[in-house]
Write an enzyme that holds these catalytic residues in place. Sequence first.
Site, mmCIF file in Angstrom:
data_model
loop_
_atom_site.group_PDB
_atom_site.id
_atom_site.type_symbol
_atom_site.label_atom_id
_atom_site.label_comp_id
_atom_site.label_asym_id
_atom_site.label_seq_id
_atom_site.Cartn_x
_atom_site.Cartn_y
_atom_site.Cartn_z
ATOM 1 N N HIS A 114 0.875 -1.180 0.000
ATOM 2 C CA HIS A 114 0.000 0.000 0.000
ATOM 3 C C HIS A 114 0.911 1.228 0.000
ATOM 4 O O HIS A 114 2.023 1.174 0.548
ATOM 5 C CB HIS A 114 -0.820 0.123 1.286
ATOM 6 C CG HIS A 114 -1.778 -0.983 1.577
ATOM 7 N ND1 HIS A 114 -1.401 -2.139 2.202
ATOM 8 C CD2 HIS A 114 -3.120 -1.078 1.389
ATOM 9 C CE1 HIS A 114 -2.469 -2.906 2.370
ATOM 10 N NE2 HIS A 114 -3.523 -2.288 1.884
ATOM 11 N N ASP A 117 2.208 1.974 3.440
ATOM 12 C CA ASP A 117 3.185 1.030 4.013
ATOM 13 C C ASP A 117 4.598 1.497 3.725
ATOM 14 O O ASP A 117 5.503 1.298 4.520
ATOM 15 C CB ASP A 117 3.113 -0.365 3.361
ATOM 16 C CG ASP A 117 1.739 -0.966 3.355
ATOM 17 O OD1 ASP A 117 0.939 -0.597 4.213
ATOM 18 O OD2 ASP A 117 1.489 -1.824 2.473
ATOM 19 N N ASP A 352 -0.722 -12.302 2.437
ATOM 20 C CA ASP A 352 -1.212 -11.138 3.186
ATOM 21 C C ASP A 352 -1.264 -11.601 4.652
ATOM 22 O O ASP A 352 -2.295 -11.539 5.308
ATOM 23 C CB ASP A 352 -2.601 -10.766 2.628
ATOM 24 C CG ASP A 352 -3.207 -9.557 3.294
ATOM 25 O OD1 ASP A 352 -2.585 -9.022 4.227
ATOM 26 O OD2 ASP A 352 -4.318 -9.165 2.897
#
Length: 450
Positions: A114, A117, A352
Amino acid sequence: MLAISNNERNKTMSNFFNTSTPIKYEGKDSTNPLSFKYYDATQKIMGKTMEEHLRFAVCYWHSFCWDGPDPFGGATMDRPWIVGSGSAMEHAKLKADSAFEMYDLLGVPFFTFHDRDIAPEGETLAESNRNVQEIADYFAEKMQSSKARVLWGTANLFSNRRFMSGAATNPDPLVFAYAAAQVKNVLDVTHKLGGENYVLWGGREGYETLLNTDMKRELDQLGRFMNMVVEHKHKIGFKGTILIEPKPQEPTKHQYDFDVATVFGFLKNYGLENEIKVNIEVGHAVLAGHSFEHEIETANTLGIFGSIDANRNDYQSGWDTDQFPNNVPEMSLALYYILKGGGFSTGGLNFDSKLRRQSSDPMDLIHGHIGGMDVCARALIAATKMLEDGALEKFVTDRYDGWNHPDAKKMLAGGYSLEDIANWVEADNVNPSPQSGRQEYLENLVNRTI
Ligand code: XLS
Ligand code: NI
Ligand code: NI
């Protein structure tokens, strides 16, 4: 062993893990915990290497941003780029160094991220976006000596409080605009880095109570937002796939991207069914009351299968605990349906996944990924056995064989009306005899391959 504290480390060369020897395949009899027992990247199986089949990706957020808090306590993990001295951008680079150190140790072909991040939020969105671009350039440099590529990028449209009532579905058009500006930047960055997909996960796209919500308006907003993303993709020549990641709830009570079928209905409604596919996560499928393979086969059936997040939930708590995959039978069936559907094209298998809170040592990240990769490799071997053996597929083909009869074909092709069929059934005294579905027999066939 805890990580070396920030002041002991060189700012541009990370040494976060206490090994620099890449993890190698040693076979299932090896007792070396820092080896793969099943994942042999170069082993060919059904015409492709394991690496090409599985297309593993490490996620940035849980691996490098998450430091172990739970609702009852704070961080447990030593992450020098979160607590150490230095500027936020220095931290972001140190984090990138450690991330690439891990990609290279594991030999993974992909990573996912992201915007939030990888780089700190600035005073303005323009500054935040510049920070993201600067770190992306830093990634590009690191990618020259690493084989890791971008599986997908995504925008974090859920952490900041400005998104508490949604991003694209917010009642405030300024939030919609802010989210659009954020997505444009990450899509551009993903394109520049040669990313293979772009993901939209709508954790805040939904509502808590209908009492304050105009559902129709919010769905229209989301439809327009997704269309703009697709238009921008074509404008910049991004060849990757746009993916929506369904999830029924958490953090929002009712999320609009509930499951694969719901997403398909949404895509159809807004003319996007040929433009957007799905990224299916094990834990999200289970939260929606489905099995993982159900969601995969639904996506195959509707022509929108894209990619997967392989992390699963805790069986007892049921939350989206994002554990590394460790259930070989579950993953075997998933891979069976993925391969039956033709396998991954631009998609891949993203971890994830986050560590358990007590796994506070950096090396736990390596153990988590080794385990996850081995579980998926074992599952791949089982899935290819199921396919090559063909008994499962033959059973299904035979089960529907009656539909090859010309009259049966004619029924489906519109050759008979309801009345025609009723007349025929009564005149010929049609009386079907039930056939066993043989579920236990089939489950035994599956079990032989695992
Ligand atoms: C959260 C989601 C999220 C997406 C990316 O539950 O899985 O991590 O994968 O935004
Ligand atoms: Ni999730
Ligand atoms: Ni996910």
